[in-house]
Design a protein around this motif. Structure first.
Motif, PDB file in Angstrom:
ATOM      1  N   ARG A  22       0.819  -1.205   0.000  1.00  0.00           N
ATOM      2  CA  ARG A  22       0.000   0.000   0.000  1.00  0.00           C
ATOM      3  C   ARG A  22       0.852   1.254   0.000  1.00  0.00           C
ATOM      4  N   CYS A  23       0.338   2.285  -0.675  1.00  0.00           N
ATOM      5  CA  CYS A  23       1.013   3.583  -0.707  1.00  0.00           C
ATOM      6  C   CYS A  23       0.003   4.692  -0.471  1.00  0.00           C
ATOM      7  N   ASP A  24       0.316   5.566   0.481  1.00  0.00           N
ATOM      8  CA  ASP A  24      -0.469   6.775   0.721  1.00  0.00           C
ATOM      9  C   ASP A  24       0.356   7.969   0.270  1.00  0.00           C
ATOM     10  N   PRO A  25      -0.031   8.627  -0.807  1.00  0.00           N
ATOM     11  CA  PRO A  25       0.789   9.733  -1.319  1.00  0.00           C
ATOM     12  C   PRO A  25       0.596  10.997  -0.494  1.00  0.00           C
ATOM     13  N   ILE A  26       1.398  11.993  -0.815  1.00  0.00           N
ATOM     14  CA  ILE A  26       1.235  13.299  -0.189  1.00  0.00           C
ATOM     15  C   ILE A  26      -0.095  13.899  -0.642  1.00  0.00           C
ATOM     16  N   SER A  27      -0.820  14.461   0.304  1.00  0.00           N
ATOM     17  CA  SER A  27      -2.124  15.027  -0.008  1.00  0.00           C
ATOM     18  C   SER A  27      -2.013  16.103  -1.093  1.00  0.00           C
ATOM     19  N   GLY A  28      -2.864  15.980  -2.093  1.00  0.00           N
ATOM     20  CA  GLY A  28      -2.862  16.961  -3.179  1.00  0.00           C
ATOM     21  C   GLY A  28      -2.007  16.576  -4.357  1.00  0.00           C
ATOM     22  N   HIS A  29      -1.171  15.564  -4.203  1.00  0.00           N
ATOM     23  CA  HIS A  29      -0.346  15.113  -5.321  1.00  0.00           C
ATOM     24  C   HIS A  29      -1.179  14.272  -6.280  1.00  0.00           C
ATOM     25  N   THR A  30      -1.164  14.663  -7.538  1.00  0.00           N
ATOM     26  CA  THR A  30      -1.987  13.970  -8.523  1.00  0.00           C
ATOM     27  C   THR A  30      -1.252  12.814  -9.196  1.00  0.00           C
ATOM     28  N   ALA A  31       0.054  12.826  -9.113  1.00  0.00           N
ATOM     29  CA  ALA A  31       0.834  11.775  -9.762  1.00  0.00           C
ATOM     30  C   ALA A  31       1.383  10.816  -8.718  1.00  0.00           C
ATOM     31  N   LEU A  32       1.353   9.531  -9.037  1.00  0.00           N
ATOM     32  CA  LEU A  32       1.860   8.498  -8.122  1.00  0.00           C
ATOM     33  C   LEU A  32       2.630   7.469  -8.934  1.00  0.00           C
ATOM     34  N   TYR A  33       3.767   7.073  -8.395  1.00  0.00           N
ATOM     35  CA  TYR A  33       4.672   6.169  -9.105  1.00  0.00           C
ATOM     36  C   TYR A  33       5.047   4.996  -8.200  1.00  0.00           C
ATOM     37  N   TRP A  34       5.255   3.852  -8.819  1.00  0.00           N
ATOM     38  CA  TRP A  34       5.845   2.700  -8.135  1.00  0.00           C
ATOM     39  C   TRP A  34       7.173   2.366  -8.819  1.00  0.00           C
ATOM     40  N   TYR A  35       8.184   2.114  -7.969  1.00  0.00           N
ATOM     41  CA  TYR A  35       9.493   1.689  -8.437  1.00  0.00           C
ATOM     42  C   TYR A  35       9.899   0.453  -7.640  1.00  0.00           C
ATOM     43  N   ARG A  36      10.832  -0.286  -8.196  1.00  0.00           N
ATOM     44  CA  ARG A  36      11.373  -1.451  -7.491  1.00  0.00           C
ATOM     45  C   ARG A  36      12.884  -1.293  -7.409  1.00  0.00           C
ATOM     46  N   GLN A  37      13.430  -1.640  -6.255  1.00  0.00           N
ATOM     47  CA  GLN A  37      14.872  -1.547  -6.044  1.00  0.00           C
ATOM     48  C   GLN A  37      15.383  -2.884  -5.550  1.00  0.00           C
ATOM     49  N   SER A  38      16.142  -3.559  -6.401  1.00  0.00           N
ATOM     50  CA  SER A  38      16.765  -4.809  -5.994  1.00  0.00           C
ATOM     51  C   SER A  38      18.020  -4.490  -5.198  1.00  0.00           C
ATOM     52  N   LEU A  39      18.498  -5.470  -4.445  1.00  0.00           N
ATOM     53  CA  LEU A  39      19.609  -5.258  -3.519  1.00  0.00           C
ATOM     54  C   LEU A  39      20.794  -4.605  -4.210  1.00  0.00           C
ATOM     55  N   GLY A  40      21.208  -3.451  -3.685  1.00  0.00           N
ATOM     56  CA  GLY A  40      22.384  -2.773  -4.199  1.00  0.00           C
ATOM     57  C   GLY A  40      22.232  -2.176  -5.579  1.00  0.00           C
ATOM     58  N   GLN A  41      21.010  -2.078  -6.062  1.00  0.00           N
ATOM     59  CA  GLN A  41      20.790  -1.579  -7.412  1.00  0.00           C
ATOM     60  C   GLN A  41      20.043  -0.246  -7.401  1.00  0.00           C
ATOM     61  N   GLY A  42      19.957   0.347  -8.553  1.00  0.00           N
ATOM     62  CA  GLY A  42      19.157   1.554  -8.713  1.00  0.00           C
ATOM     63  C   GLY A  42      17.688   1.213  -8.776  1.00  0.00           C
ATOM     64  N   LEU A  43      16.881   2.211  -8.943  1.00  0.00           N
ATOM     65  CA  LEU A  43      15.442   2.022  -8.967  1.00  0.00           C
ATOM     66  C   LEU A  43      14.948   1.757 -10.374  1.00  0.00           C
ATOM     67  N   GLU A  44      13.991   0.858 -10.466  1.00  0.00           N
ATOM     68  CA  GLU A  44      13.405   0.460 -11.738  1.00  0.00           C
ATOM     69  C   GLU A  44      11.942   0.873 -11.750  1.00  0.00           C
ATOM     70  N   PHE A  45      11.546   1.633 -12.747  1.00  0.00           N
ATOM     71  CA  PHE A  45      10.173   2.099 -12.864  1.00  0.00           C
ATOM     72  C   PHE A  45       9.217   0.935 -13.094  1.00  0.00           C
ATOM     73  N   LEU A  46       8.064   0.971 -12.421  1.00  0.00           N
ATOM     74  CA  LEU A  46       7.046  -0.054 -12.609  1.00  0.00           C
ATOM     75  C   LEU A  46       5.786   0.499 -13.263  1.00  0.00           C
ATOM     76  N   ILE A  47       5.173   1.512 -12.611  1.00  0.00           N
ATOM     77  CA  ILE A  47       3.875   2.010 -13.080  1.00  0.00           C
ATOM     78  C   ILE A  47       3.676   3.440 -12.605  1.00  0.00           C
ATOM     79  N   TYR A  48       2.854   4.184 -13.337  1.00  0.00           N
ATOM     80  CA  TYR A  48       2.651   5.614 -13.079  1.00  0.00           C
ATOM     81  C   TYR A  48       1.181   5.947 -13.255  1.00  0.00           C
ATOM     82  N   PHE A  49       0.632   6.637 -12.271  1.00  0.00           N
ATOM     83  CA  PHE A  49      -0.739   7.141 -12.317  1.00  0.00           C
ATOM     84  C   PHE A  49      -0.710   8.662 -12.355  1.00  0.00           C
ATOM     85  N   GLN A  50      -1.521   9.255 -13.224  1.00  0.00           N
ATOM     86  CA  GLN A  50      -1.638  10.708 -13.269  1.00  0.00           C
ATOM     87  C   GLN A  50      -3.110  11.046 -13.348  1.00  0.00           C
TER      88      GLN A  50
END
Lengths: 113, 113
Positions: A22-50
């Protein structure tokens, strides 16, 4: 004010089980993103809501992954039939949209045994 | 595919010294670049950003430099403190990509007292 919050902070599950993050975004923010970070790696984009637009699902790695955002606020990322390679930290971010700064939550650490 | 990457995986400096963290990117169409700091067990924290029409931007103790000719981005931290120890990620954002962030792999900065 409150930042992005995520729950649970840690989740341990058995291979083949479904999980919901579950994710609760900052109030008033219209955009929400999910990323995945594997051990010791950078972030990988998953999905975006606008706003009310159709989500950009192009980063989801398989059809076992899905996400929804209800009422333009809270979002749930669901992983069905979890596999060991799904083990990672799942991070949520929100913003005012466009190229506005994305603010991240603390993440959910998922471990699939 | 196009990606943002970092030159060095680790950087060790003495407290009080200046730190320079580098990033090379390959997508010349990017609109916007961001540096994030991630401490252990936490989500990425926004540090500073720069738009593609700028060469330099300064914040509190931090400066970001953008060289579009060689597609190079750097983060300079003045008078580095132990609290600056973290992993630093550069990220790229392009409005036409749906505002998703593309992250590099990160540089671990260690500040020695």
């Amino acid at each position: 004010g409150a930042g992005v919050s995520q729950s649970p902070s840690n989740k341990v599950t058995e291979k083949g089980k479904d999980v919901e993050l579950r994710c609760d975004p900052i109030s008033g923010h219209t955009a929400l993103y999910w990323y995945r970070q594997s051990l010791g790696q950078g972030l990988e984009f998953l999905i975006y809501f606008q706003g009310n637009s159709a989500p950009d699902k192009s980063g989801l790695p398989s059809d076992r992954f899905s996400a929804e955002r209800t009422g333009g606020s809270v979002s749930t990322l669901t992983i069905q039939r979890t596999q060991q390679e799904d083990s990672a930290v799942y991070l949520c971010a929100s913003s005012l949209g466009g190229i506005d700064t994305q603010y991240f939550g603390p993440g959910t650490r998922l471990t699939v045994l | 595919g196009e990606s943002v990457g970092l030159h060095l995986p680790t950087l060790s400096v003495q407290e009080g010294d200046n730190s320079i963290i580098n990033c090379a990117y390959s997508n010349s169409a990017s609109d916007y670049f961001i540096w994030y700091k991630q401490e252990s067990g936490k989500g990425p924290q926004f540090i500073i950003d720069i738009r593609s029409n700028m060469d330099k931007r300064q914040g509190q103790r931090v400066t970001v430099l953008l060289n579009k000719t060689v597609k190079h981005l750097s983060l300079q931290i003045a008078a580095t403190q132990p609290g600056d120890s973290a992993v630093y990620f550069c990220a790229e954002n392009k409005e036409t990509s749906g505002s998703r962030l593309t992250f590099g792999e990160g540089t671990q900065l260690t500040v020695n007292p």
